[in-house]
Structures are given as structure tokens and as C-alpha cells.
Design a protein around this motif. Structure first.
Motif, short mmCIF file in Angstrom:
data_model
loop_
_atom_site.label_atom_id
_atom_site.label_comp_id
_atom_site.label_asym_id
_atom_site.label_seq_id
_atom_site.Cartn_x
_atom_site.Cartn_y
_atom_site.Cartn_z
N LEU A 324 -21.65 -16.40 -56.60
CA LEU A 324 -20.39 -15.96 -56.77
C LEU A 324 -19.61 -17.32 -57.44
N LEU A 342 -13.23 -11.77 -60.61
CA LEU A 342 -13.77 -12.12 -59.23
C LEU A 342 -13.20 -12.86 -58.38
N GLU A 345 -12.09 -11.21 -55.21
CA GLU A 345 -13.25 -11.08 -54.08
C GLU A 345 -13.53 -12.31 -53.54
N PHE A 359 -21.41 -9.59 -52.48
CA PHE A 359 -21.30 -9.87 -53.92
C PHE A 359 -22.92 -9.50 -54.34
N TYR A 367 -24.53 -11.45 -59.60
CA TYR A 367 -25.28 -12.25 -58.84
C TYR A 367 -26.54 -12.88 -59.77
#
Length: 384
Positions: A324, A342, A345, A359, A367
Motif C-alpha cells: 500500500l 488510496l 484507505e 488492501f 498490491y
């Protein structure tokens, strides 16, 4: 620290005889950002409190790139989900609660060696003529853990370095960061960030990066303060190492277990170790309690249980957190802008109920790209 105090609290509450050896005396300084995130709150033992040592509540996160002018503001959903505390107050507060639960605390007790005994371990404390005897030893003595080094725990690992400067700015200046956590990402290919956290009577300001890039980290911290226009205030300067366990790391060796920084379980996305530290402490305590009824011989199994559960819980999350983090770094490297889909998140993983493993399942392509970046660039060229 918190990992040792919460472990002592849990074991004492379960009726075990616990002694905690602290080489310093409270209150003692400890460089740390002091972020009490969602993981910290989720794994703080029932009955322990931190309310009296909370110095700030974070309402929003402001993200930028070091040297850039654009910023992204991310409000924390559902109100403040992240708390701030200073380790001088937090550590003593938790340690005293462990004592209240029945643990014995010896301050100024420097452990020199931990040796195998006939039915456990012998702990030699500097200045003591007679060693202490224990069925199980938990190393919670930080990144430079003497016990972990002796037993090969918390390795393999890589190490980051961070500064933590207390800046005693005026009330009017500190008000700018009231309820705001400011993060400024270092420009790739570097891995790390600079930050400003509001803390009671001061600002906590620092820069964190891998040790291979940290030779001029003090100068970079001073430059960051000047960029923020707070470089002329009185400061208290500190720095520390941040250990990060790698796949295959050992967390137990016989009757000796490691937790917290001694084990190297630090969130590689945020650099925070408090939440994961007390989570590792919970795992150690559960492993010991589960086998304490099997007699002294059964306690040998607690180390095996701890190793298995630590590897199951943390090693996949370390990989997901790195992926991430790397996905965001790749975007910043290409666009030179802090905006990224992202970010909400990522903040949710720290300040909300999110899990890094989400994730991996929800963003399989990102990923995979983040893991590839880790294997091809970050691992061999930066974290070597």
C-alpha cells in the motif's frame, strides 16, 4: 514501554507471578511520535486506560510532498479516531497500572544476560549477586534489545531512522496544528516522510527514512522546520531507530519471547510501533497463559505458540502495508503530486477499523505492483 507494561498487566490479571525489569527510572525520555492509533486502542487490555495522558485528538490528516505546495486534507470519519501522547507520561502511566494489577516493577534494573537454567531462565541484573529465576522471559526492551540480540530474535530485519524534535512554539503557532496531523512524503526513490503532530505544550516534528539515506537527517529536519517557519523556536532534539522485521523473522527461542520493537514488528506504512507493539504483547501473553496450566515443562510450548501466531498475524500485514505504501510512492514519483485515490484507505488503516489485508484482497493489481516495487527497488537498493 507499552509492550512490556501491557504484557505484565495481562499476565498479572491471569494470576501469574510477574516481575518487570526497567533499566531506567520513571519518568524517562523516549523519542517517539506518540500516535495512539486504532490498533493501539483495539488491543489495549480491558481495564487499562490512557485518557489522563492524551494530549491531542486528531480530526484530520493533511498530506503533502516535502518541498511541494499542494496538499490533500482527509477528515477522519466519525470524529477523532487517533490520539496523541508523550511517551514520558504514557509509559509510566501504563507501568503503574501493571503494578496495580499485581506485577512487581523494579526500576533501575539493567539486565546483563539471560541464561538457560534447569527449569527455566536465570536473569542476571547488574549489581545483583543472585540471579532471578523465571519460567519464561519476555524481551520488551526496545530496538536495541540486549535479550533479543542474545537469542537472535527480531531478525532478519531492516532499520529506519527518525528524528523527534519537540518544538516549543507559541500558542498561536501551535493552534495551526490543533487537531491536525501533517504528513509530508519524501520524494521517491526515498521511503519515508516528515511530520508535525500537536502535543500539549509543544509540536512534535520529525523526519523518518531508511538508515542508508539518513546521514544528513538532522540537517533535513532543520530545513523542514525552516520551511514550516518554526525553525527559530527552542527545540529538544532526539532521534531513534525503527526496526522492521522481514519474512522469516524469529520471535521466540525456547523460553525467551520478544515483543514490540525488540521483535521488530513496526507498521512499515506509518512507521508506528505502539499499536503493533501491544498487539504482539497480547499474543505473547495469550501464548503464556494458554500453557501456564501445563506446568513448567508445558511453558516451553509458549515460545512455539508465540512464534507461530506472530508469523501468522504480522508477516502478511507487513507485506500488505509495504504494498500500500509503495503504491502511493509510485504515484507520487510519476506525478510529483500528493493526490492519490488510496489516501483515504491508507488513513483508514491507521485511524479507523481497516486492516492492511483488505488492501490485498480489494486491490490485487495495486498490491502486486506494490510488492514488485518492494522486491525490485526498495528491498535491494534502499533496504539492503
Amino acid at each position: 514501554g507499552p509492550s512490556g507494561a501491557t504484557r505484565a498487566y495481562r499476565l498479572s490479571k491471569a494470576g501469574l507471578r510477574v516481575i518487570t525489569l526497567e533499566k531506567a527510572t520513571f519518568p524517562r525520555p523516549k523519542p517517539c511520535g506518540g500516535v495512539l492509533d486504532s490498533t493501539f486502542r483495539a488491543h489495549l487490555p480491558s481495564g487499562m486506560t490512557v485518557d489522563s495522558v492524551v494530549e491531542a485528538h486528531v480530526r484530520e490528516v493533511s498530506v503533502g510532498v516535502v518541498g511541494g505546495s499542494r496538499r490533500v486534507t482527509i477528515p477522519l470519519a466519525g470524529g477523532s479516531q487517533t490520539l496523541m501522547s508523550s511517551r514520558e507520561r504514557l509509559d509510566e502511566h501504563l507501568a503503574r497500572q501493571a503494578v496495580g494489577a499485581g506485577a512487581v516493577l523494579r526500576e533501575g534494573a539493567c539486565v546483563e544476560t539471560v541464561e538457560p537454567g534447569s527449569t527455566g531462565c536465570l536473569i542476571r541484573v547488574k549489581g545483583d549477586r543472585i540471579p532471578l529465576s523465571a519460567s519464561v522471559v519476555v524481551a520488551a526492551d526496545g530496538v536495541h534489545s540486549r535479550v533479543a540480540r542474545q537469542y537472535g530474535l527480531g531478525t532478519p530485519r531492516t532499520v529506519y531512522v527518525a528524528t523527534d524534535w519537540a518544538v516549543y512554539a507559541t500558542d498561536a503557532v501551535r493552534a495551526k496544528w490543533d487537531g491536525v496531523m501533517q504528513l509530508d512524503i519524501l520524494r521517491p526513490p526515498e521511503v519515508g516522510y516528515a511530520w508535525v503532530f500537536g502535543k500539549g505544550d509543544h509540536l512534535s516534528v520529525g523526519v523518518g527514512t531508511h538508515h542508508s539515506r539518513a546521514a544528513n537527517i538532522k540537517d533535513r529536519t532543520q530545513l523542514y522546520l525552516r520551511d514550516l517557519n518554526i525553525g527559530h523556536y527552542r527545540t529538544q532534539e532526539r532521534a531513534w531507530w525503527i526496526p522492521l522485521a522481514r519474512p522469516g523473522a524469529r520471535f521466540a527461542n525456547g523460553r525467551v519471547l520478544a515483543v514490540g520493537d525488540a521483535s521488530g514488528v513496526v507498521d512499515p506504512a506509518s512507521g508506528g510501533g505502539l499499536g503493533w507493539g501491544i498487539w504482539s504483547s497480547e499474543i505473547a501473553a495469550d501464548s503464556i497463559i494458554r500453557h501456564s496450566g501445563d506446568g513448567d515443562g508445558g511453558l516451553l510450548m509458549s515460545g512455539l505458540a508465540h512464534q507461530s501466531e506472530m508469523a501468522r498475524v504480522f508477516l502478511p500485514r507487513i507485506k500488505a502495508a509495504e504494498a500500500l505504501r509503495n503504491s502511493i510512492l509510485l504515484s507520487i514519483a510519476m506525478t510529483r503530486r500528493p493526490e492519490h485515490v488510496l489516501w483515504p484507505e491508507a488513513i483508514d488503516k491507521v485511524s479507523g477499523p481497516g486492516d492492511y489485508l483488505d488492501f490485498k484482497t480489494r486491490h490485487r493489481v495495486r498490491y502486486a505492483l506494490g510488492r514488485a516495487y518492494q522486491k525490485l527497488l526498495v528491498g535491494p537498493l534502499i533496504e539492503r
